[in-house]
Design a protein around this motif. Structure first.
Motif, PDB file in Angstrom:
ATOM      1  N   GLY A 192      68.956  68.491  54.715  1.00 27.79           N
ATOM      2  CA  GLY A 192      68.113  68.961  55.807  1.00 27.79           C
ATOM      3  C   GLY A 192      67.146  67.935  56.355  1.00 27.79           C
ATOM      4  N   GLU A 193      67.214  66.705  55.893  1.00 28.46           N
ATOM      5  CA  GLU A 193      66.296  65.663  56.372  1.00 28.46           C
ATOM      6  C   GLU A 193      67.091  64.498  56.948  1.00 28.46           C
ATOM      7  N   PRO A 194      66.456  63.751  57.908  1.00 34.20           N
ATOM      8  CA  PRO A 194      67.131  62.544  58.400  1.00 34.20           C
ATOM      9  C   PRO A 194      67.432  61.609  57.240  1.00 34.20           C
ATOM     10  N   PHE A 195      68.586  60.984  57.281  1.00 35.44           N
ATOM     11  CA  PHE A 195      68.993  60.112  56.181  1.00 35.44           C
ATOM     12  C   PHE A 195      69.442  58.741  56.705  1.00 35.44           C
ATOM     13  N   ALA A 196      70.407  58.763  57.627  1.00 33.12           N
ATOM     14  CA  ALA A 196      70.976  57.486  58.069  1.00 33.12           C
ATOM     15  C   ALA A 196      71.487  57.601  59.498  1.00 33.12           C
ATOM     16  N   ILE A 197      71.796  56.442  60.045  1.00 39.28           N
ATOM     17  CA  ILE A 197      72.363  56.404  61.399  1.00 39.28           C
ATOM     18  C   ILE A 197      73.739  55.756  61.325  1.00 39.28           C
ATOM     19  N   LEU A 198      74.654  56.326  62.081  1.00 35.54           N
ATOM     20  CA  LEU A 198      75.990  55.725  62.212  1.00 35.54           C
ATOM     21  C   LEU A 198      76.133  55.252  63.655  1.00 35.54           C
ATOM     22  N   GLU A 199      76.295  53.946  63.847  1.00 34.42           N
ATOM     23  CA  GLU A 199      76.490  53.372  65.186  1.00 34.42           C
ATOM     24  C   GLU A 199      77.984  53.427  65.475  1.00 34.42           C
ATOM     25  N   ILE A 200      78.389  54.395  66.259  1.00 32.83           N
ATOM     26  CA  ILE A 200      79.836  54.617  66.437  1.00 32.83           C
ATOM     27  C   ILE A 200      80.458  53.507  67.294  1.00 32.83           C
ATOM     28  N   GLU A 201      81.409  52.850  66.679  1.00 32.00           N
ATOM     29  CA  GLU A 201      82.086  51.742  67.362  1.00 32.00           C
ATOM     30  C   GLU A 201      83.462  52.181  67.834  1.00 32.00           C
ATOM     31  N   GLU A 202      84.068  53.079  67.049  1.00 32.80           N
ATOM     32  CA  GLU A 202      85.441  53.491  67.355  1.00 32.80           C
ATOM     33  C   GLU A 202      85.667  54.892  66.787  1.00 32.80           C
ATOM     34  N   VAL A 203      86.484  55.653  67.454  1.00 34.38           N
ATOM     35  CA  VAL A 203      86.884  56.971  66.933  1.00 34.38           C
ATOM     36  C   VAL A 203      88.412  56.975  66.860  1.00 34.38           C
ATOM     37  N   TYR A 204      88.957  57.351  65.709  1.00 37.36           N
ATOM     38  CA  TYR A 204      90.420  57.391  65.606  1.00 37.36           C
ATOM     39  C   TYR A 204      90.857  58.456  64.606  1.00 37.36           C
ATOM     40  N   GLU A 205      92.122  58.720  64.605  1.00 42.97           N
ATOM     41  CA  GLU A 205      92.662  59.751  63.710  1.00 42.97           C
ATOM     42  C   GLU A 205      93.423  59.113  62.554  1.00 42.97           C
ATOM     43  N   ILE A 206      93.382  59.778  61.415  1.00 40.01           N
ATOM     44  CA  ILE A 206      94.199  59.334  60.282  1.00 40.01           C
ATOM     45  C   ILE A 206      95.070  60.500  59.810  1.00 40.01           C
ATOM     46  N   ASP A 207      96.096  60.137  59.072  1.00 36.50           N
ATOM     47  CA  ASP A 207      96.852  61.139  58.332  1.00 36.50           C
ATOM     48  C   ASP A 207      96.359  61.015  56.886  1.00 36.50           C
ATOM     49  N   PRO A 208      95.486  61.943  56.436  1.00 32.49           N
ATOM     50  CA  PRO A 208      94.870  61.777  55.116  1.00 32.49           C
ATOM     51  C   PRO A 208      95.880  61.590  53.986  1.00 32.49           C
ATOM     52  N   LEU A 209      97.013  62.284  54.067  1.00 28.74           N
ATOM     53  CA  LEU A 209      98.015  62.158  53.000  1.00 28.74           C
ATOM     54  C   LEU A 209      98.575  60.734  52.957  1.00 28.74           C
ATOM     55  N   ASP A 210      98.813  60.182  54.136  1.00 27.81           N
ATOM     56  CA  ASP A 210      99.327  58.811  54.222  1.00 27.81           C
ATOM     57  C   ASP A 210      98.296  57.831  53.634  1.00 27.81           C
ATOM     58  N   VAL A 211      97.027  58.046  53.955  1.00 26.99           N
ATOM     59  CA  VAL A 211      95.974  57.171  53.411  1.00 26.99           C
ATOM     60  C   VAL A 211      95.942  57.286  51.881  1.00 26.99           C
ATOM     61  N   ALA A 212      96.068  58.519  51.387  1.00 27.73           N
ATOM     62  CA  ALA A 212      96.029  58.739  49.934  1.00 27.73           C
ATOM     63  C   ALA A 212      97.182  57.999  49.243  1.00 27.73           C
ATOM     64  N   ILE A 213      98.369  58.133  49.801  1.00 30.40           N
ATOM     65  CA  ILE A 213      99.545  57.506  49.175  1.00 30.40           C
ATOM     66  C   ILE A 213      99.427  55.990  49.203  1.00 30.40           C
ATOM     67  N   ARG A 214      99.034  55.460  50.370  1.00 35.65           N
ATOM     68  CA  ARG A 214      98.971  53.995  50.499  1.00 35.65           C
ATOM     69  C   ARG A 214      97.807  53.395  49.717  1.00 35.65           C
TER      70      ARG A 214
ATOM     71  N   GLU B  33      71.852  63.302  43.648  1.00 36.48           N
ATOM     72  CA  GLU B  33      71.100  62.389  42.771  1.00 36.48           C
ATOM     73  C   GLU B  33      69.818  61.948  43.446  1.00 36.48           C
ATOM     74  N   VAL B  34      69.581  62.468  44.654  1.00 33.32           N
ATOM     75  CA  VAL B  34      68.422  62.017  45.435  1.00 33.32           C
ATOM     76  C   VAL B  34      67.695  63.196  46.073  1.00 33.32           C
ATOM     77  N   ASP B  35      66.420  62.949  46.379  1.00 35.14           N
ATOM     78  CA  ASP B  35      65.670  63.841  47.261  1.00 35.14           C
ATOM     79  C   ASP B  35      65.250  63.010  48.457  1.00 35.14           C
ATOM     80  N   LEU B  36      65.090  63.703  49.582  1.00 29.85           N
ATOM     81  CA  LEU B  36      64.670  62.954  50.770  1.00 29.85           C
ATOM     82  C   LEU B  36      63.283  63.386  51.217  1.00 29.85           C
ATOM     83  N   PRO B  37      62.409  62.418  51.482  1.00 33.59           N
ATOM     84  CA  PRO B  37      61.087  62.776  51.989  1.00 33.59           C
ATOM     85  C   PRO B  37      61.230  63.463  53.347  1.00 33.59           C
TER      86      PRO B  37
END
Lengths: 464, 133
Positions: free
Chosen positions: A123-145, A447-451
């Motif tokens: 429920g608290e701000p934690f981090a920022i993600l600077e989006i450079e690219e958006v793409y799709e994966i096949d999770p099963l393929d990633v798992a196998i490889r 394992e953490v609490d956030l101020p």
């Protein structure tokens, strides 16, 4: 004459330690103002049970454990890692590090390349993600490889991975949309007890080693409460060094979602600490640390990540035992040692990882096995002791079985103080091992609490 | 390849096998700190056994480990009844598995905490060498 002494800590993997933690609240506020959407981090679930939380990866990236990785990988970087276990820059890196999101959440967020996303945790701000690219994966393929197959990696993969393998299940359970880009922590989390005293991110670990005057340090990977065989391994492996044994022995526990039946992480770190509190290894020579990572149990692949983490911490040598970071019989039991002695070409290593371009300074200490021999009257090394039929081999599963049956492990197996640490956390959680209840509660408290940190008005409207 | 099922023997179990053929088959391990009986089974029977329990697995020594304590009690009971350490002991125990289903389910939730005095380690932990910075 050549001076063979090791005079300094090894450089970080990739040459420079990553540290992407903003500690100035005003700077954090400015970064948040650039964000266009807010996302509450969710655990990765498999059959309703948490198996991973991406916050641990964000922590490990931003505090430099995974240097030179700075964020969620682009598609080209992902392919490079899966194909050759190298980043696009050429540095060795074994695992996909990805920020995954469901199609539904992606549509709701309405973000794309160039946008910044505020990530909240608890429920608290934690981090920022600077989006450079958006793409799709096949999770099963990633798992196998990620883990390999008997066909493509016949040197070490024995049977196809399946749903009994935790790491395979983690990747298989990823959401299909990947937001790639750099992470920055903007609200530094407070590490909870009892982990707080073991928190040594690479920069701090290096400072501590220098303060102690250590230049030769050996790492012990753990996901277990130490039995006397582990203790013997740590002590004996540390005889490597330069003109004298290693200055320091650093235990680095992998803390995160675990399999049911393992010991709770709280017991693992405190049991290792007990080895020096009770005087079995001098505290001047022994440190307990941890890394946040939902263990993938990838044996040789995992050993590469261990090398990344520990070299970044300033560690010069790494113990690799039989069945290193393994689960089940998917890999050859010596797969990690094969990798670190001659390489595994099908995984991109024609030579050991310390002898390839983009590889490591950290050096392996490939260890066979320790067992208890009543004739040698010691915790004997398997390449020394020839008393077949007399010695007793250690087995973590066997020890857990003893505890399960209510049998106190004898001092030949556990130091009494170590077993008492197990009992301490057994009393706390009502159970000696991870069960569904523990894993669910653990996922809530993490394992953490956030101020508390305010967020800009335009983002408040974005919180669903 | 053969698989093995180990039964750890405490005083009560040792007295239960006293004077039986099983007594001669007791093996000391860890220099005699523990005593056990070992049942050798085929790979198939080993596999069948681990498939019954979510946590069970073969360890690096080829032993069937992390089966529920209730199952180990049942296997010991069958060994005593049959006065044998043959595979039929495990087969019989597997047949009777439904009779201990509730005990096994309970074990996943709770295990009695041993009565061990831990005050000495709590004292040591009051002054840790590594402190939060």
């Amino acid at each position: 004459m050549q001076d063979i002494r090791i005079k300094d800590l090894p450089p970080p993997h990739g040459g420079k330690l990553v540290e992407r933690v903003v500690r100035d609240p005003r700077a954090a506020w400015k970064l948040m103002e650039k964000c266009s959407a807010v996302y509450d981090i969710k655990p990765t679930l498999f059959k309703g049970n948490p198996v991973r939380n991406v916050y641990r990866e964000i922590m490990s990236v931003c505090y430099g454990f995974f240097s030179p990785v700075e964020g969620s990988m682009t598609k080209a970087e992902l392919e490079s890692v899966l194909e050759r276990r190298r980043l696009l820059s050429g540095w060795v890196f074994p695992y996909p590090i990805l920020f995954d999101i469901s199609e539904e959440d992606f549509k709701k967020l309405g973000v794309g390349p160039g946008d910044w996303l505020l990530l909240r945790l608890k429920g608290e701000p934690f981090a920022i993600l600077e989006i450079e690219e958006v793409y799709e994966i096949d999770p099963l393929d990633v798992a196998i490889r990620t883990f390999g197959t008997p066909d493509k990696n016949p040197e070490v993969v024995r049977v196809p991975f399946d749903d009994k393998h935790t790491g395979y299940v983690i990747y298989k359970s990823f959401n299909p949309i990947i937001l790639a880009g750099k992470y920055t922590i903007i609200n530094e989390p407070k590490i909870r007890k009892p982990f707080d005293r073991f928190w040594y991110p690479p920069k701090k670990a290096r400072e501590e080693f220098k303060r102690r005057g250590w230049t030769t340090v050996i790492a012990h990977q753990t996901r277990n409460v130490p039995h006397t065989g582990h203790e013997a391994l740590m002590k004996m492996a540390a005889y490597i060094g330069d003109i004298k044994p290693c200055d320091g022995i650093v235990v680095n526990a992998i803390i995160g979602a675990k399999r049911i039946g393992d010991f709770p992480d709280e017991a693992i770190v405190e049991a290792h600490e007990m080895l020096h509190l009770a005087g079995y290894i001098k505290p001047e020579r022994h440190m307990v640390t941890f890394t946040l990572w939902d263990m993938r149990y990838g044996n040789p692949i995992e050993s590469l990540l261990h090398a990344v983490i520990r070299q970044n911490m300033g560690i010069s040598f790494h113990m690799f035992g039989r069945d290193h970071a393994a689960l089940g019989e998917y890999y050859d039991i010596y797969a990690t040692q094969i990798l670190w002695s001659k390489g595994i070409p099908s995984f991109g290593f024609d030579a050991p990882p310390y002898a390839v371009p983009g590889g490591f300074y950290i050096r392996p200490q490939n260890i066979a096995e320790f067992w208890y021999c009543p004739k040698c009257k010691e915790f004997a090394y398997s390449d020394n002791c020839a008393h077949k039929g007399i010695y007793s081999r250690y087995s973590g599963s066997f020890i857990r079985g003893l505890i399960n049956e209510g049998v106190t492990p004898p001092p030949e197996i556990y130091r009494p103080e170590v077993y008492k640490v197990v009992v301490k956390w057994w009393k706390e959680f009502g159970y000696p091992f991870n069960n569904e209840k523990y894993l669910k509660e653990r996922e809530e408290r993490l394992e953490v609490d956030l101020p508390h940190m305010d967020i800009p008005e335009h983002l408040k409207k974005k919180i669903s | 390849m053969a698989k093995y099922f180990g039964i750890i023997l405490d005083e009560k179990r040792l007295s239960a096998i006293k004077g039986t053929p099983l007594e001669e088959k007791v093996e000391p391990i860890f220099g005699g700190a523990l005593k056990r009986l070992v049942i050798e089974v085929s790979d198939e029977l080993g596999q069948k056994t681990i498939e019954q329990f979510s946590k069970a697995r073969f360890d690096a020594r080829g032993f069937i480990e992390e089966t529920p304590a209730a199952f180990k009690r049942l296997v010991f009971k069958k060994a005593v009844e049959l006065k044998s350490l043959g595979p039929e002991v495990l087969e019989k125990a597997l047949e009777e598995l439904p009779t201990i289903k509730d005990e096994i389910a309970k074990e996943d939730r709770e295990l009695p905490v041993p009565d061990v005095d831990i005050s000495d380690i709590l004292e040591l932990q009051k002054n840790p060498v590594q402190k939060p910075i």
